[in-house]
Scaffold this active site. Sequence first.
Site, PDB file in Angstrom:
ATOM      1  N   THR A 143       0.824  -1.205   0.000  1.00 16.03           N
ATOM      2  CA  THR A 143       0.000   0.000   0.000  1.00 16.03           C
ATOM      3  C   THR A 143       0.859   1.255   0.000  1.00 16.03           C
ATOM      4  O   THR A 143       0.665   2.160  -0.807  1.00 16.03           O
ATOM      5  CB  THR A 143      -0.938  -0.006   1.222  1.00 16.03           C
ATOM      6  OG1 THR A 143      -1.880  -1.062   1.029  1.00 16.03           O
ATOM      7  CG2 THR A 143      -1.674   1.307   1.370  1.00 16.03           C
ATOM      8  N   HIS A 174       4.844 -10.106   2.310  1.00 17.20           N
ATOM      9  CA  HIS A 174       4.044 -11.201   2.870  1.00 17.20           C
ATOM     10  C   HIS A 174       3.289 -12.002   1.812  1.00 17.20           C
ATOM     11  O   HIS A 174       2.671 -13.010   2.121  1.00 17.20           O
ATOM     12  CB  HIS A 174       3.109 -10.685   3.977  1.00 17.20           C
ATOM     13  CG  HIS A 174       1.909  -9.944   3.482  1.00 17.20           C
ATOM     14  ND1 HIS A 174       0.657 -10.504   3.454  1.00 17.20           N
ATOM     15  CD2 HIS A 174       1.771  -8.701   3.011  1.00 17.20           C
ATOM     16  CE1 HIS A 174      -0.201  -9.613   2.987  1.00 17.20           C
ATOM     17  NE2 HIS A 174       0.450  -8.515   2.710  1.00 17.20           N
ATOM     18  N   CYS A 218      -8.957  -7.862   1.314  1.00 16.71           N
ATOM     19  CA  CYS A 218      -8.924  -6.438   1.634  1.00 16.71           C
ATOM     20  C   CYS A 218     -10.320  -5.843   1.692  1.00 16.71           C
ATOM     21  O   CYS A 218     -10.572  -4.899   2.409  1.00 16.71           O
ATOM     22  CB  CYS A 218      -8.109  -5.677   0.605  1.00 16.71           C
ATOM     23  SG  CYS A 218      -6.409  -6.199   0.586  1.00 16.71           S
TER      24      CYS A 218
END
Lengths: 400, 367
Positions: B68, B196, B312
């Site tokens: 992000t 990740h 998300c």
Amino acid sequence: MKINQVLVRYGELSTKGKNRSSFIGRLRDNVRQTFSDLKGIQIKAERDRMFITSDSEQQLAQVIERLPHVFGIQSFSPVTACELDMETMKKTAEAVIAKIEDTDKSFKISVKRPFKEFPHEKPEIMKELSSHVLRVFPDLKVQMKDPEIDLKVEVRKEAVYMMAEVIQGAGGLPVGAGGKALLMLSGGLDSPVAGYHMLKRGVRLELIHFFSPPFTNERAKEKVFDLAEKLSQFGSSVNLHIIPFTQLQQEVHKQVPDNITMTSTRRMMMRVADLVMAETNCRAIITGESLGQVASQTLESLQAINAVTNTPILRPLIATDKLEIIDTAQKIGTYDISIRPFEDCCTIFTPANPKIKPKLEKVEYYENFVSFDEMIGEAVSQREVIKFPRIKENQFEDLL
Amino acid sequence: MIYLDNSATTKPKKEVLDAYMKVNELFYANPSSLHVLGNQAEDLLETARTQLKNLLHMENVVFTSGGTEANNLALIGTAQSYQHRGKHIITAETEHPSVLNSLVALERQGFNITRLPVDSSGGIHVDELKKSLQNDTILVSLMHVNNEIGTIHPIADIARLLRKRRIFFHVDAVQSIGKLIFDPTALPDLITLSAHKIHGLKGSGLLAYSGVELETIQYGGGQESGIRSGTVSVPNAVALAKALRLVEPNPLHKQWNQDLRQFFSGFNGVKIVSPKQAAPHILAVAVKGIKGEILVSGLQKESVIVSTSSACSSKTRHTSRVIQAIGLPREFKDGVIRISFGEFTTEQDIIALKTAFQRVYRMIKGV
């Protein structure tokens, strides 16, 4: 169709007459060293051309990326090779042009035919290839004078070579062809640029750096290591001599009045450099001095500093402006290293009012009270010598 | 539990965790410190950075807190820096919220955003992109692989097209790195990566770039060449470098994907949502008239973990933007689940998924 070769055109060598082969040999060695980490690369140096060959396109991409840093090269071209057969040649020409992104440019084909037994004559080859290329790329416009794309075709005995791109080389002479000299490397902007200019004239470098712990720290040393590493990437390895300088520097400050310590310190550096130069078979000392830039760089200062030696002192930057030096530093990748803010031995003891016109007799008079010879000899013998490019045993291997 | 939600996150590899622990024990000094320990930490940081640059064929790497932040920096950093050239930016309507919302923020500052529509496979058309280019276009941002349905964008073609016109190209490669290989002859200018998703650690990512000057979006002590101030986490950087070196495309993914497509097409009320040419590690399917969350919890009872279309956005109520955009028939819209493989996925996991799905489907449909 793959690029499988890079053709290298030599620099100033055409004027070298009988020494030509030694120049070419030197350049070949330098090129070989530049690519020593890429296994599977073959280098063939001929009288007027050098060919670098590999089966791996990735390795050739590396070659194309690094070659512009190797001195002694005028220009180079990625080459596509093919068999001596007209149909294959057409396909190859098509593939070479197809790599160029805009195919609405002006273009021409030039043919060399050193292999005279090839059954087709030059005009025929030219005609066959151009009409094929124009059929495939109808937007191309033929233009004989200064075309945007110049497809060069060379018919040699072993293969036909084609290239459409000419990439500028670094020019100059192969490093090592001009002997060896000792560069005084401070960590600032100027000295690496001075070294670069001499490398370009074919001079191999030894480097000397004056280190004054604890006044200068590990980070300052690291900075010099990084500069040495950069300078070692122009086609020849370099040795860096780190001189322990604290004691000499402190002694100078004890002995001479404040306003001439700078002159005197530099004279000590010169004497140290002179000894290292002789030990390493160098023929000259190089500095990054530029006239009028700082107090130590007036003609009077230079004269006083110079008086301790008979060695030729080369000052390639003497008549350049700071801005020109910065430009070059940026171009050769030393700028970002040089501007890191760490003290070096020239800045730590800078007096408030250095004499810009020191008198040689006065300097000699004050230095006269101590025999610096022994300390100088000691500094030289206790120097640390490190070779660059550093073969880093990767100490972090198990972590990464 | 059988874990098939690798597009949401992956399990960290032991080697990566070991490296992380070891760096914390041995190289804990601040890499900006002057002393010898700081110097060592900096050396290690720079070695990790070099490794990443080489693996990604990029000139610069700046470490971030994850995908992000990297996307924010890529878009806002480039836009601010080149606004004198123009204020037009192009993206696709199916991008990740970190891209779309950064662009909303830029829109408020006077930037002009084109959001390209996607077809039923979730892909944009290069011709459409070409048509929407303007004289003042400075940046195009696209994800390499869509996180919800696995659509692959033709990154290399677009990179070539944009390079010719000197327009910067940012690629969010969070879902593709380690799964697909970039064409090294046609790379984008900026690449986002998240640790990740490649069996590394959460809270760590990077923006790799070449030939772009970025304006900072985070102010402080000037670390990371001033682009991303804040003490750099050397352990994170090292763990990321290690994760990227170890990650590898698994040829079996393709086989399993095909196998599952065949399996699901055996059910009347099941539709395969992922396009034919999707990335091999993501398979989205939908069950007619059944909510995705019911399928997820049903499968969970059978010890199989999958997700609704995207982690998300799974806690928001409305249908995901991607599912909206690809024009899925109404009766399938709410029933999308996403199955995603990672490096620890095995053949047995696929078999177990099939058995579990059969049971859940039978139970739900009351057959």
